[in-house]
Design an enzyme around this catalytic site. Structure first.
Site, short mmCIF file in Angstrom:
data_model
loop_
_atom_site.label_atom_id
_atom_site.label_comp_id
_atom_site.label_asym_id
_atom_site.label_seq_id
_atom_site.Cartn_x
_atom_site.Cartn_y
_atom_site.Cartn_z
N HIS A 60 5.95 2.13 -8.96
CA HIS A 60 5.40 2.29 -7.61
C HIS A 60 5.74 3.66 -7.04
CE1 HIS A 60 5.85 1.75 -3.15
NE2 HIS A 60 4.60 1.35 -3.32
N GLU A 63 3.40 6.14 -8.51
CA GLU A 63 2.07 6.05 -7.88
C GLU A 63 2.03 6.87 -6.60
OE1 GLU A 63 0.28 3.46 -4.58
OE2 GLU A 63 1.22 2.19 -6.10
N HIS A 64 3.09 6.78 -5.79
CA HIS A 64 3.16 7.57 -4.56
C HIS A 64 3.18 9.07 -4.87
CE1 HIS A 64 4.18 4.90 -0.98
NE2 HIS A 64 3.92 4.04 -1.96
N GLU A 140 8.73 1.57 3.65
CA GLU A 140 7.85 0.49 3.18
C GLU A 140 8.67 -0.75 2.79
OE1 GLU A 140 4.29 -0.17 -0.16
OE2 GLU A 140 5.41 1.71 -0.07
#
Length: 432
Positions: A60, A63-64, A140
């Site tokens: 993840h 991905e950022h 997040e």
């Protein structure tokens, strides 16, 4: 390879075409006549379940970082080049894949593919950008932890698959995310981001030959990384109960179910729809409409490569959570005995219509084709899926429902849940 895929119940045929480069990079396109727009993207076989324990959250994080700048573009230029032509670009990380995709007008597909390939193949992982994005991801994580009806599903997944990469959260824990370095990100890319683990999927107003030619130029010279199979998933019985002073008591129950390679996956989907897939479902009618015990209650089926589960979720008051749990178990037991043909027929129709209506857009088509190609090495015709749904019989659903009474189960509870029964009590009541 190309063939026509038909939309059941219509005279329309769409053209699906497949091509594989010599290094294993796969391309699937679906032409949708009349569309002036297209959706395209890269689906990479590198998700949460491919992380080592010390890497939890890195897929993840990666991905950022893809959007923070490349050797050719700054973060602003990545956004501007797509938005200057009215397009949209985004990404997501799941347990089995990471996807980078864009929606644009047909004429701008070459630009979209160039930008997507650039952010996937050429991220710079600038040290300052890593720190900035680390802070964003920690925010997040904090937001997810503050949302009870989000965090309870992470807990439920963790206790359903304890001590396994498949059971860990996509976002990862703060402690690990706080320490990921440029070296860590690069190592994950080198291990998993090879052309033989990527699928380029495009749908809408697309030109297959032009996309293949562009893909050959961009990806054709990359070296394959080889198959990196994830550890098998093992569903287990478990419970997590977190007592907290909240307005709602959150109740989430997992029952073991088939993975998507098992033909019984369609039976599980129909069962979940009958039990909690809509306003006419058993749980909704009994627990919300008749008894007024909750605002939200539903059941849903999830399937993965080698496992699956059906999940029942409800939110209620602390005073009523025990009654809700008891009624839920009673409905699960009763379904094996008195589920009707009308209920199964309605569920089949809901699943069929939901699938077909959900595939009217280019984005959903591109994602479906990528996922099916990853699973089966081909893109089955929609008619095949409809036939499998329609082949589910009342007896099959009743039999499967009966088998659930002895299936493994996991339970997550959050809020004023002191009075809620535990997993052992629920399992005993189910099997009685």
């Amino acid at each position: 390879m190309s063939y026509a895929t038909h939309i059941p119940g219509t005279d329309h045929a769409l053209t699906v075409q497949l091509h594989t480069l010599s290094n294993g990079f796969r391309i699937v396109t679906e032409s949708m006549p009349g569309l002036k727009s297209a959706s395209c993207g890269l689906w990479v076989g590198a998700g949460g379940r491919h992380e080592a324990a010390e890497q939890n959250g890195i897929a993840h994080f990666l991905e950022h970082m893809a959007f923070k700048g490349t050797q050719r573009r700054t973060a602003l230029q990545i956004a501007e080049e797509i938005e200057d032509v009215g397009g949209y670009i985004n990404a997501y990380t799941s347990r089995e894949m990471t996807a980078y995709y864009a929606r644009c007008l047909s004429a701008d597909v070459p630009l979209a593919l160039d930008v997507i390939s650039d952010i996937v193949l050429n991220p710079v992982f600038d040290a300052d950008d890593i720190e900035t994005e680390r802070h964003v991801i920690l925010q997040e994580i904090g937001q997810a932890n503050d949302t009870p009806d989000d965090i309870i599903f992470d807990w439920l997944h963790e206790i359903s698959y304890p001590g396994q990469a498949f059971g860990r959260t996509i976002l990862g824990p703060e402690a690990l995310v706080s320490g990921f370095s440029r070296t860590d990100l690069g190592a994950f890319v080198r291990r998993h981001y090879g052309p033989d683990r990527m699928i380029l999927s495009a749908a809408g107003g697309v030109d297959h030959d032009a996309i293949v030619a562009q893909a050959e130029a961009i990806f054709g010279g990359l070296a394959a990384v080889g198959n990196r199979p994830a550890d098998p998933a093992r569903f287990a019985r478990g419970e997590r109960r977190e007592v907290k002073d909240l307005e709602q008591a959150h109740f989430a129950l997992n029952l073991a179910a088939p993975g998507y390679r098992d033909p019984a996956v369609y039976v599980a989907q129909v069962w979940a729809m009958v039990m909690g897939g809509g306003m006419s479902s058993r749980l909704f009618q009994k627990i919300r409409e008749e008894r007024g015990l909750c605002y939200t209650i539903y059941a849903q089926s999830a399937a993965y490569d080698d496992t699956g589960h059906v999940t029942i979720y409800a939110g209620t008051s602390g005073e009523e959570v025990a009654e809700l749990a008891d009624l839920t178990v009673a409905e699960l037991r009763r379904a094996a005995e008195d589920m009707t043909e009308a209920e199964v027929a309605r569920a089949r129709a809901q699943i069929r219509a939901g699938m077909l209506m959900g595939l009217e857009g280019a984005s959903s088509r591109a994602e479906r084709n990528a996922r099916l190609l990853a699973i089966w090495g081909r893109v089955p015709d929609l008619t095949e899926a409809v036939e499998r749904i329609d082949a589910v019989t009342l007896q099959a659903v009743r039999d499967w429902s009966g088998a659930l009474r002895s299936a493994d189960a996991a339970l997550a509870l959050y809020g004023p849940v002191e009075a809620a029964p535990g997993i052992d009590a629920i399992r005993a009541a189910l099997s009685a």
